[in-house]
Design an enzyme around this catalytic site. Structure first.
Site, PDB file in Angstrom:
ATOM      1  N   HIS A 155       0.844  -1.199   0.000  1.00 30.43           N
ATOM      2  CA  HIS A 155       0.000   0.000   0.000  1.00 30.43           C
ATOM      3  C   HIS A 155       0.878   1.248   0.000  1.00 30.43           C
ATOM      4  O   HIS A 155       2.092   1.174   0.213  1.00 30.43           O
ATOM      5  CB  HIS A 155      -0.902   0.026   1.238  1.00 30.43           C
ATOM      6  CG  HIS A 155      -0.150   0.225   2.522  1.00 30.43           C
ATOM      7  ND1 HIS A 155       0.646  -0.753   3.083  1.00 30.43           N
ATOM      8  CD2 HIS A 155      -0.029   1.310   3.337  1.00 30.43           C
ATOM      9  CE1 HIS A 155       1.199  -0.295   4.186  1.00 30.43           C
ATOM     10  NE2 HIS A 155       0.815   0.954   4.359  1.00 30.43           N
ATOM     11  N   ASP A 157       0.829   5.201   1.935  1.00 40.06           N
ATOM     12  CA  ASP A 157       0.178   5.881   3.055  1.00 40.06           C
ATOM     13  C   ASP A 157      -0.649   7.050   2.543  1.00 40.06           C
ATOM     14  O   ASP A 157      -0.268   7.722   1.586  1.00 40.06           O
ATOM     15  CB  ASP A 157       1.218   6.384   4.054  1.00 40.06           C
ATOM     16  CG  ASP A 157       1.855   5.250   4.849  1.00 40.06           C
ATOM     17  OD1 ASP A 157       1.358   4.116   4.762  1.00 40.06           O
ATOM     18  OD2 ASP A 157       2.843   5.509   5.553  1.00 40.06           O
ATOM     19  N   HIS A 211       4.733   0.193  -0.157  1.00 40.10           N
ATOM     20  CA  HIS A 211       5.523  -0.594   0.786  1.00 40.10           C
ATOM     21  C   HIS A 211       4.646  -1.669   1.428  1.00 40.10           C
ATOM     22  O   HIS A 211       3.427  -1.664   1.279  1.00 40.10           O
ATOM     23  CB  HIS A 211       6.160   0.306   1.849  1.00 40.10           C
ATOM     24  CG  HIS A 211       5.179   1.176   2.592  1.00 40.10           C
ATOM     25  ND1 HIS A 211       4.607   2.301   2.037  1.00 40.10           N
ATOM     26  CD2 HIS A 211       4.658   1.088   3.841  1.00 40.10           C
ATOM     27  CE1 HIS A 211       3.787   2.877   2.900  1.00 40.10           C
ATOM     28  NE2 HIS A 211       3.798   2.136   4.013  1.00 40.10           N
ATOM     29  N   ARG A 221       7.366  -8.850  15.594  1.00 40.17           N
ATOM     30  CA  ARG A 221       7.982  -7.565  15.274  1.00 40.17           C
ATOM     31  C   ARG A 221       7.098  -6.438  15.787  1.00 40.17           C
ATOM     32  O   ARG A 221       5.869  -6.538  15.754  1.00 40.17           O
ATOM     33  CB  ARG A 221       8.152  -7.435  13.754  1.00 40.17           C
ATOM     34  CG  ARG A 221       8.659  -6.071  13.278  1.00 40.17           C
ATOM     35  CD  ARG A 221       8.788  -6.045  11.753  1.00 40.17           C
ATOM     36  NE  ARG A 221       9.284  -4.763  11.268  1.00 40.17           N
ATOM     37  CZ  ARG A 221       8.518  -3.760  10.863  1.00 40.17           C
ATOM     38  NH1 ARG A 221       7.186  -3.883  10.894  1.00 40.17           N
ATOM     39  NH2 ARG A 221       9.036  -2.633  10.428  1.00 40.17           N
TER      40      ARG A 221
END
Length: 278
Positions: A155, A157, A211, A221
């Protein structure tokens, strides 16, 4: 403020950013404690005094495995963080300190980027206010079926700028020359990502980069992000003419994104708002 930055097509890492490691590490510690709470407590945590829907997990709207995000997050408006200080906890005070310092960094970066275009203005200070910006705490659990699912689907941002602090595990990737490139964790750096609104406002001078987050079979994570956003009624228009993009409000942009995700399973984004070539 910034000693060096290595730019990567709208993604760059900033060191000497003025935010102490103590603040970042304390934020990570409190975030990890929060995510360890039972699911029902995260859904209805009274101590945080968060808006309904702040806690998010997976992709409830997913219709196939490829649309599923293997993650959970708290997406928190800065006003919620400010309000929580009236009933302070270690988490709320840590979030408030983090949000205040990173918000100031975001505004300074927006000013620097606009001045590099020869455009001096208080534009971002005037339209990106505490009640329109967000902090997002992310957890990506270890995934037994990695790499079949993403921690976060590919996607771009939808904001002006995103400031990200990631841990040492890694997993963030961006597209460069049609290939996915891993962003190597740097404990001294914060990752800055140009968003769709900055691309539209800069008339394409700065690029919003696609990204994703890949999963890890063995390790979880964590990351923490700050989103520099305007109000939904803010009209976004290019600061130079001729404009590449039509004028649109942030609300119109978000609604179009939601419609596309519902219809196609993915975000189309800025191509929807290109000026007609006819």
């Amino acid at each position: 403020m910034i000693a060096q930055a290595s730019q990567e097509w709208g993604f760059f890492q900033v060191v000497n950013h003025g935010i102490s490691q103590d603040v970042l590490l304390k934020m990570r510690k409190e975030q990890m404690k929060l995510f360890k709470k039972p699911f029902h407590e995260k859904m209805n945590d009274k101590q945080l005094n968060l808006s309904a829907g702040s806690y998010r997990w997976g992709t409830p709207s997913a219709t196939c495995l490829q649309q599923l995000s293997w993650s959970e997050a708290f997406h928190v408006p800065l006003t919620d963080i400010s309000n929580s200080i009236h009933h302070p906890t270690t988490l709320s005070s840590t979030m408030e300190h983090f949000a205040t310092t990173v918000s100031e960094l975001a505004h300074n970066l927006a000013r620097i980027l606009s001045e590099r275009m020869g455009y001096k203005s208080k534009y971002f200070r005037e339209i990106c206010l505490p009640h329109t910006c967000y902090v997002r705490m992310n957890r990506y659990p270890a995934c037994p079926i990695s790499p079949q699912v993403f921690g976060l689907m590919p996607h771009t941002d939808s904001d002006f700028l995103t400031i990200l602090h990631q841990d040492e595990i890694g997993g963030l990737q961006l597209v460069r020359d049609g290939k996915w490139i891993s962003v190597k964790p740097n404990p001294e750096a914060l990752i800055i990502n140009i968003g769709d609104l900055f691309q539209a406002w800069s008339n394409g001078v700065y690029k919003s980069v696609e990204h994703r987050v890949v999963t890890n079979k063995a390790k979880e994570r964590f990351s923490t992000a700050f989103f520099l956003c305007p109000s939904y009624d803010t009209e976004i228009r290019s600061c130079f003419e001729p404009s590449v993009y039509k004028r649109f409000t942030f609300r119109e942009f978000r609604q179009q994104v939601q419609e596309d995700v519902k219809k196609y399973g993915y975000k189309v984004g800025l191509p929807r708002f290109l000026m007609s070539t006819h």
